[in-house]
Write a protein that holds these residues in place. Structure first.
Motif, short mmCIF file in Angstrom:
data_model
loop_
_atom_site.label_atom_id
_atom_site.label_comp_id
_atom_site.label_asym_id
_atom_site.label_seq_id
_atom_site.Cartn_x
_atom_site.Cartn_y
_atom_site.Cartn_z
N SER A 78 4.82 -10.42 -2.38
CA SER A 78 3.68 -9.61 -1.95
C SER A 78 3.97 -8.79 -0.70
O SER A 78 3.55 -7.63 -0.60
CB SER A 78 2.43 -10.47 -1.76
N ASP A 79 4.69 -9.35 0.26
CA ASP A 79 4.99 -8.59 1.48
C ASP A 79 5.86 -7.37 1.16
O ASP A 79 5.62 -6.27 1.66
CB ASP A 79 5.70 -9.47 2.52
N ALA A 80 6.86 -7.57 0.30
CA ALA A 80 7.73 -6.46 -0.08
C ALA A 80 6.95 -5.42 -0.90
O ALA A 80 7.14 -4.21 -0.72
CB ALA A 80 8.93 -6.97 -0.89
N PHE A 81 6.07 -5.88 -1.78
CA PHE A 81 5.24 -4.96 -2.57
C PHE A 81 4.36 -4.13 -1.64
O PHE A 81 4.30 -2.91 -1.75
CB PHE A 81 4.38 -5.74 -3.56
N GLU A 82 3.68 -4.78 -0.71
CA GLU A 82 2.79 -4.07 0.21
C GLU A 82 3.55 -3.07 1.07
O GLU A 82 3.07 -1.98 1.34
CB GLU A 82 2.00 -5.06 1.06
N ALA A 83 4.75 -3.43 1.50
CA ALA A 83 5.56 -2.51 2.31
C ALA A 83 5.96 -1.29 1.47
O ALA A 83 5.92 -0.15 1.96
CB ALA A 83 6.81 -3.22 2.83
N ALA A 84 6.31 -1.51 0.20
CA ALA A 84 6.68 -0.39 -0.68
C ALA A 84 5.48 0.51 -0.95
O ALA A 84 5.60 1.73 -0.97
CB ALA A 84 7.25 -0.92 -1.99
N VAL A 85 4.31 -0.08 -1.13
CA VAL A 85 3.08 0.70 -1.36
C VAL A 85 2.80 1.57 -0.14
O VAL A 85 2.41 2.74 -0.27
CB VAL A 85 1.90 -0.25 -1.67
N GLN A 86 2.96 1.03 1.05
CA GLN A 86 2.71 1.79 2.28
C GLN A 86 3.56 3.06 2.34
O GLN A 86 3.13 4.09 2.86
CB GLN A 86 3.00 0.94 3.53
N LYS A 87 4.76 3.00 1.79
CA LYS A 87 5.69 4.13 1.87
C LYS A 87 5.51 5.15 0.75
O LYS A 87 6.00 6.27 0.86
CB LYS A 87 7.13 3.61 1.82
N HIS A 88 4.85 4.77 -0.34
CA HIS A 88 4.78 5.66 -1.51
C HIS A 88 3.76 6.78 -1.27
O HIS A 88 2.58 6.51 -1.05
CB HIS A 88 4.41 4.87 -2.76
N PRO A 89 4.18 8.03 -1.35
CA PRO A 89 3.28 9.14 -0.99
C PRO A 89 2.15 9.43 -1.98
O PRO A 89 1.17 10.07 -1.62
CB PRO A 89 4.23 10.34 -0.90
N LEU A 90 2.25 8.98 -3.23
CA LEU A 90 1.21 9.28 -4.21
C LEU A 90 0.20 8.14 -4.38
O LEU A 90 -0.76 8.29 -5.12
CB LEU A 90 1.82 9.64 -5.57
#
Length: 166
Positions: A78-90
């Motif tokens: 979940s931490d890695a998922f949330e970090a990736a979501v924070q970076k995704h521009p769309l």
């Protein structure tokens, strides 16, 4: 923080127009300029007002389809998922949820040609090549927004509504 009637008027006015001058805001809420500024500063310091922004029409910038995606993940990621979501521009918004899915994402797709079939292909590509590859993603369920019925609420009015119901 409990808002009194003047605080609610200030918040409502700033929700309508965050660029309003302090003189105009003070007139609207029935205060002089300095006490009005102090109230706004107190609301900012308390975190009630987190910032100021501009409302954009996504379609005017070439954003086409808006979709809501329920995402189930392997929770140890979940931490890695949330970090990736924070970076995704769309990914416009992301909420951790209860129920069958772990998260609810709001995304937009770019269709610079303004052609729906291209937009659907962009959504399909984003789902298969980007979202499904975020850390821990096991399953997604996508719902398409057909049209917006209500785009937001006045938080000041919502606070006033709940306080009068007590």
């Amino acid at each position: 923080m409990l808002l009194d009637a003047v605080d609610r008027k200030i918040v409502a006015a700033l929700e309508r127009d965050a660029r309003i001058s302090f003189a105009a805001l003070a007139d609207e809420v029935g205060l002089s300029k300095t006490p009005c500024w102090k109230r706004v500063k107190a609301l900012e310091d308390a975190g009630v007002i987190r910032g100021y922004s501009t409302r954009i029409d996504p379609a005017k910038l070439g954003f086409g389809i808006e979709a809501f995606i329920q995402v189930s993940i392997d929770f140890e990621l979940s931490d890695a998922f949330e970090a990736a979501v924070q970076k995704h521009p769309l990914i416009r918004r992301c909420h951790a949820t209860t129920g069958e899915a772990d998260y609810l994402l709001q995304i937009v797709t770019v269709d610079l040609l303004q052609i729906v079939t291209v937009d659907m292909m962009a959504l399909d590509r984003m789902l298969r090549e980007e979202l499904s590859r975020l850390p821990g993603v096991r399953r997604t369920i996508t719902s398409m927004a057909m049209r917006e019925i209500k785009g937001g609420i006045s938080f000041a009015n919502a606070v006033g509504h709940t306080q009068t119901k007590r």
